[in-house]
Scaffold this motif. Structure first.
Motif, mmCIF file in Angstrom:
data_model
loop_
_atom_site.group_PDB
_atom_site.id
_atom_site.type_symbol
_atom_site.label_atom_id
_atom_site.label_comp_id
_atom_site.label_asym_id
_atom_site.label_seq_id
_atom_site.Cartn_x
_atom_site.Cartn_y
_atom_site.Cartn_z
ATOM 1 N N GLN A 147 34.243 16.076 -0.183
ATOM 2 C CA GLN A 147 34.267 14.775 0.551
ATOM 3 C C GLN A 147 35.473 14.041 -0.008
ATOM 4 O O GLN A 147 36.062 13.133 0.908
ATOM 5 C CB GLN A 147 33.003 14.087 0.262
ATOM 6 C CG GLN A 147 31.743 14.589 1.117
ATOM 7 C CD GLN A 147 30.633 13.914 1.078
ATOM 8 O OE1 GLN A 147 30.619 12.396 1.004
ATOM 9 N NE2 GLN A 147 29.318 14.549 0.857
ATOM 10 N N LEU A 148 36.043 14.141 -1.400
ATOM 11 C CA LEU A 148 36.982 13.443 -1.669
ATOM 12 C C LEU A 148 38.085 14.068 -1.152
ATOM 13 O O LEU A 148 38.895 13.209 -0.406
ATOM 14 C CB LEU A 148 37.203 13.736 -3.246
ATOM 15 C CG LEU A 148 38.191 12.967 -3.768
ATOM 16 C CD1 LEU A 148 38.470 11.486 -3.698
ATOM 17 C CD2 LEU A 148 38.464 13.125 -5.367
ATOM 18 N N ILE A 149 38.269 15.216 -0.995
ATOM 19 C CA ILE A 149 39.616 15.895 -0.157
ATOM 20 C C ILE A 149 39.384 15.170 1.151
ATOM 21 O O ILE A 149 40.617 14.772 1.659
ATOM 22 C CB ILE A 149 39.507 17.017 -0.182
ATOM 23 C CG1 ILE A 149 39.649 17.915 -1.727
ATOM 24 C CG2 ILE A 149 40.506 18.038 0.833
ATOM 25 C CD1 ILE A 149 39.448 19.182 -1.946
ATOM 26 N N SER A 150 38.518 15.270 1.837
ATOM 27 C CA SER A 150 38.555 14.720 3.107
ATOM 28 C C SER A 150 38.886 13.230 3.371
ATOM 29 O O SER A 150 39.607 12.855 4.391
ATOM 30 C CB SER A 150 37.067 14.891 3.780
ATOM 31 O OG SER A 150 36.893 14.448 5.386
ATOM 32 N N ALA A 151 38.504 12.400 2.406
ATOM 33 C CA ALA A 151 38.485 10.849 2.421
ATOM 34 C C ALA A 151 39.950 10.754 2.210
ATOM 35 O O ALA A 151 40.571 9.818 2.757
ATOM 36 C CB ALA A 151 37.651 10.634 1.358
ATOM 37 N N ARG A 152 40.647 11.570 1.350
ATOM 38 C CA ARG A 152 41.901 11.514 0.945
ATOM 39 C C ARG A 152 43.049 11.672 2.076
ATOM 40 O O ARG A 152 43.881 11.235 2.602
ATOM 41 C CB ARG A 152 42.468 12.323 -0.253
ATOM 42 C CG ARG A 152 41.913 11.567 -1.458
ATOM 43 C CD ARG A 152 42.132 12.535 -2.722
ATOM 44 N NE ARG A 152 43.438 12.751 -3.128
ATOM 45 C CZ ARG A 152 44.219 12.173 -4.013
ATOM 46 N NH1 ARG A 152 43.279 11.401 -4.668
ATOM 47 N NH2 ARG A 152 45.496 12.494 -4.386
ATOM 48 N N GLU A 153 42.481 12.836 2.800
ATOM 49 C CA GLU A 153 43.385 13.227 3.862
ATOM 50 C C GLU A 153 43.212 12.195 5.054
ATOM 51 O O GLU A 153 44.181 11.917 5.718
ATOM 52 C CB GLU A 153 42.822 14.529 4.373
ATOM 53 C CG GLU A 153 43.309 15.792 3.510
ATOM 54 C CD GLU A 153 42.571 17.065 3.944
ATOM 55 O OE1 GLU A 153 41.667 17.104 4.950
ATOM 56 O OE2 GLU A 153 42.811 18.145 3.374
ATOM 57 N N ASP A 154 42.002 11.687 5.297
ATOM 58 C CA ASP A 154 41.621 10.546 6.235
ATOM 59 C C ASP A 154 42.650 9.550 5.715
ATOM 60 O O ASP A 154 43.231 8.644 6.691
ATOM 61 C CB ASP A 154 40.326 10.414 6.329
ATOM 62 C CG ASP A 154 39.975 9.070 7.146
ATOM 63 O OD1 ASP A 154 40.245 9.202 8.476
ATOM 64 O OD2 ASP A 154 39.551 8.034 6.664
ATOM 65 N N TRP A 155 42.567 9.001 4.728
ATOM 66 C CA TRP A 155 43.512 7.804 4.232
ATOM 67 C C TRP A 155 44.739 7.930 4.461
ATOM 68 O O TRP A 155 45.384 7.060 4.813
ATOM 69 C CB TRP A 155 42.998 7.615 2.672
ATOM 70 C CG TRP A 155 43.673 6.334 2.198
ATOM 71 C CD1 TRP A 155 44.887 6.107 1.575
ATOM 72 C CD2 TRP A 155 43.288 4.885 2.411
ATOM 73 N NE1 TRP A 155 45.241 4.810 1.370
ATOM 74 C CE2 TRP A 155 43.995 4.193 1.708
ATOM 75 C CE3 TRP A 155 42.071 4.487 2.811
ATOM 76 C CZ2 TRP A 155 43.729 2.788 1.618
ATOM 77 C CZ3 TRP A 155 41.895 3.250 2.971
ATOM 78 C CH2 TRP A 155 42.615 2.224 2.216
ATOM 79 N N LEU A 156 45.405 9.191 4.159
ATOM 80 C CA LEU A 156 46.842 9.466 4.326
ATOM 81 C C LEU A 156 47.060 9.327 5.969
ATOM 82 O O LEU A 156 48.067 8.950 6.118
ATOM 83 C CB LEU A 156 47.021 10.764 3.798
ATOM 84 C CG LEU A 156 47.191 10.622 2.130
ATOM 85 C CD1 LEU A 156 47.687 12.164 1.629
ATOM 86 C CD2 LEU A 156 48.337 9.559 1.757
ATOM 87 N N THR A 157 46.277 9.979 6.718
ATOM 88 C CA THR A 157 46.492 10.065 8.070
ATOM 89 C C THR A 157 46.488 8.445 8.878
ATOM 90 O O THR A 157 47.438 8.209 9.453
ATOM 91 C CB THR A 157 45.213 10.786 8.918
ATOM 92 O OG1 THR A 157 45.487 12.001 8.466
ATOM 93 C CG2 THR A 157 45.671 10.668 10.340
ATOM 94 N N GLN A 158 45.704 7.800 8.352
ATOM 95 C CA GLN A 158 45.544 6.436 8.590
ATOM 96 C C GLN A 158 46.820 5.290 8.039
ATOM 97 O O GLN A 158 47.198 4.449 9.016
ATOM 98 C CB GLN A 158 44.169 5.592 8.152
ATOM 99 C CG GLN A 158 43.053 6.279 8.869
ATOM 100 C CD GLN A 158 43.001 6.037 10.243
ATOM 101 O OE1 GLN A 158 43.442 5.090 10.787
ATOM 102 N NE2 GLN A 158 42.750 7.117 10.865
#
Length: 161
Positions: A147-158
């Motif tokens: 979930q942390l990996i997903s949250a970081r990827e989402d954050w970078l995308t945004q």
């Protein structure tokens, strides 16, 4: 060893581990008391020249112990300054002459960090803690990390849009 216990007084020469070890305390008046010293005990509480008035307290406070290292981790205290701390340091302790109704059997004590302890763990209590830590490690690895990996990827995308 818990923060409320003091380290036992050590003898001058280290002995090899033996099952037939004993400790001996000799008073200034020549009275001598002795008892079993477990092979796993890291210190020999033997002494000479003890005042007779101090003998009872010295024996009642006796603690046989051995320690096991914890893990070094960066720990923040009150959200300020991260420091390298040892977590989950464990000891096996026996207080063979302590008063009270509890058996004087060896127990495990785990210093979580700082002055936070899990005290008086029996073998089954220690197994329960180990099971809980394995469950927590699985949660960290299997659920929180992805979930942390997903949250970081989402954050970078945004941040890039």
């Amino acid at each position: 060893m818990s923060s409320s216990m003091t380290e036992p007084r050590t003898s001058e020469a280290a002995e090899p581990l033996r099952r037939d070890r004993t400790w001996t305390i000799t008073t200034t008046c020549g009275c001598t008391v002795s008892g079993y010293l477990p092979a796993w005990a890291e210190a020999d509480p033997s002494e000479t020249g003890v005042l007779l008035d101090e003998l009872t307290t010295l024996v009642a406070d006796m603690n046989h112990w051995t320690g096991f290292p914890g893990q070094r981790m960066a720990v923040a205290h009150h959200g300020v300054e991260t420091e390298d701390s040892e977590v989950f340091r464990t000891s096996i302790d026996a207080n063979p002459y302590v008063g009270g109704p509890l058996p004087r059997l060896p127990v495990a004590n785990i210093r979580i960090v700082g002055d936070y302890w899990l005290h008086s763990l029996t073998p089954s209590g220690l197994a329960e803690i180990a099971t809980q830590l394995r469950a927590q490690a699985a949660l960290l690895d299997d659920e929180i990390r992805p979930q942390l990996i997903s949250a970081r990827e989402d954050w970078l995308t945004q941040q890039q849009t």
